[in-house]
Design an enzyme around this catalytic site. Structure first.
Site, short mmCIF file in Angstrom:
data_model
loop_
_atom_site.label_atom_id
_atom_site.label_comp_id
_atom_site.label_asym_id
_atom_site.label_seq_id
_atom_site.Cartn_x
_atom_site.Cartn_y
_atom_site.Cartn_z
CB CYS A 180 -0.87 -0.03 1.25
SG CYS A 180 -1.93 1.41 1.43
CG LEU A 181 0.83 3.97 -3.36
CD1 LEU A 181 0.09 4.93 -4.28
CD2 LEU A 181 2.29 3.85 -3.79
NI NI Z 1 -3.70 1.12 0.09
#
Ligand code: NI
Length: 168
Positions: free
Chosen positions: A96-97
């Site tokens: 996830c970023l």
């Molecule tokens: Ni995410």
């Protein structure tokens, strides 16, 4: 168009429930355009509005199965999305970023069908398998304040990550 800051784990905004989008106005279009720029710049496969600090039900998912399209063209904008059908199961690597450098093994459906509105309020349906299905689930989770770290069966070690990077 502009880039927005991506909020990271530890920021309480990522744990909040997002409200539906009710106005399909310029403000929404600017948000979606900024999210597009931010996603492409970060080289991710999906982004949810709360990740840029906006508690509204809007996400972007890249349809990476469409190799005939450019990254920009792969982006699907989903406003007020809901999952209407799932099938099968897949187990694989997810990141996830908002949780940079961390990857976990997460179980998701193999095929996912969603219903959503476009930036003008028109309802449509979209379907994805593999990574795209995973991405639909992951991004929709963000709208209810859930991160993949809650769902991971285990996290990948530094060694495993290096191994995967070598294989790519
Ligand atoms: Ni995410």
């Amino acid at each position: 168009m502009a880039m927005r800051n991506i909020r990271e784990e530890g920021d309480s905004i990522l744990l909040k429930h997002c409200r539906p989008v009710t106005d399909f106005n310029r403000r929404l279009h600017v948000l979606l355009d900024d999210m597009r720029d931010t996603l492409l710049d970060a080289d991710g496969v999906g982004l949810a509005a709360p990740q840029v600090g906006v508690l509204r039900r809007a996400v972007l998912v890249m349809d990476t199965n469409r190799e005939d399209l450019s990254p920009e063209e792969q982006i699907i904008e989903l406003v007020n999305p809901e999952i209407i059908e799932t099938e099968g199961e897949q187990e694989g690597k997810e990141g996830c970023l908002s949780v940079p450098g961390v990857y976990g093994i997460v179980k998701r459906p193999e095929r996912v069908r969603v219903r959503a509105q476009d930036r003008f309020g028109k309802w449509f349906e979209a379907e994805g398998t593999g990574l795209t299905a995973r991405c639909f689930c992951h991004e929709l989770d963000h709208l209810d304040g859930h991160l993949f770290t809650e769902r991971a069966e285990r996290f990948l070690t530094q060694e495993e990550l290096e191994e995967m990077n070598r294989e790519q």
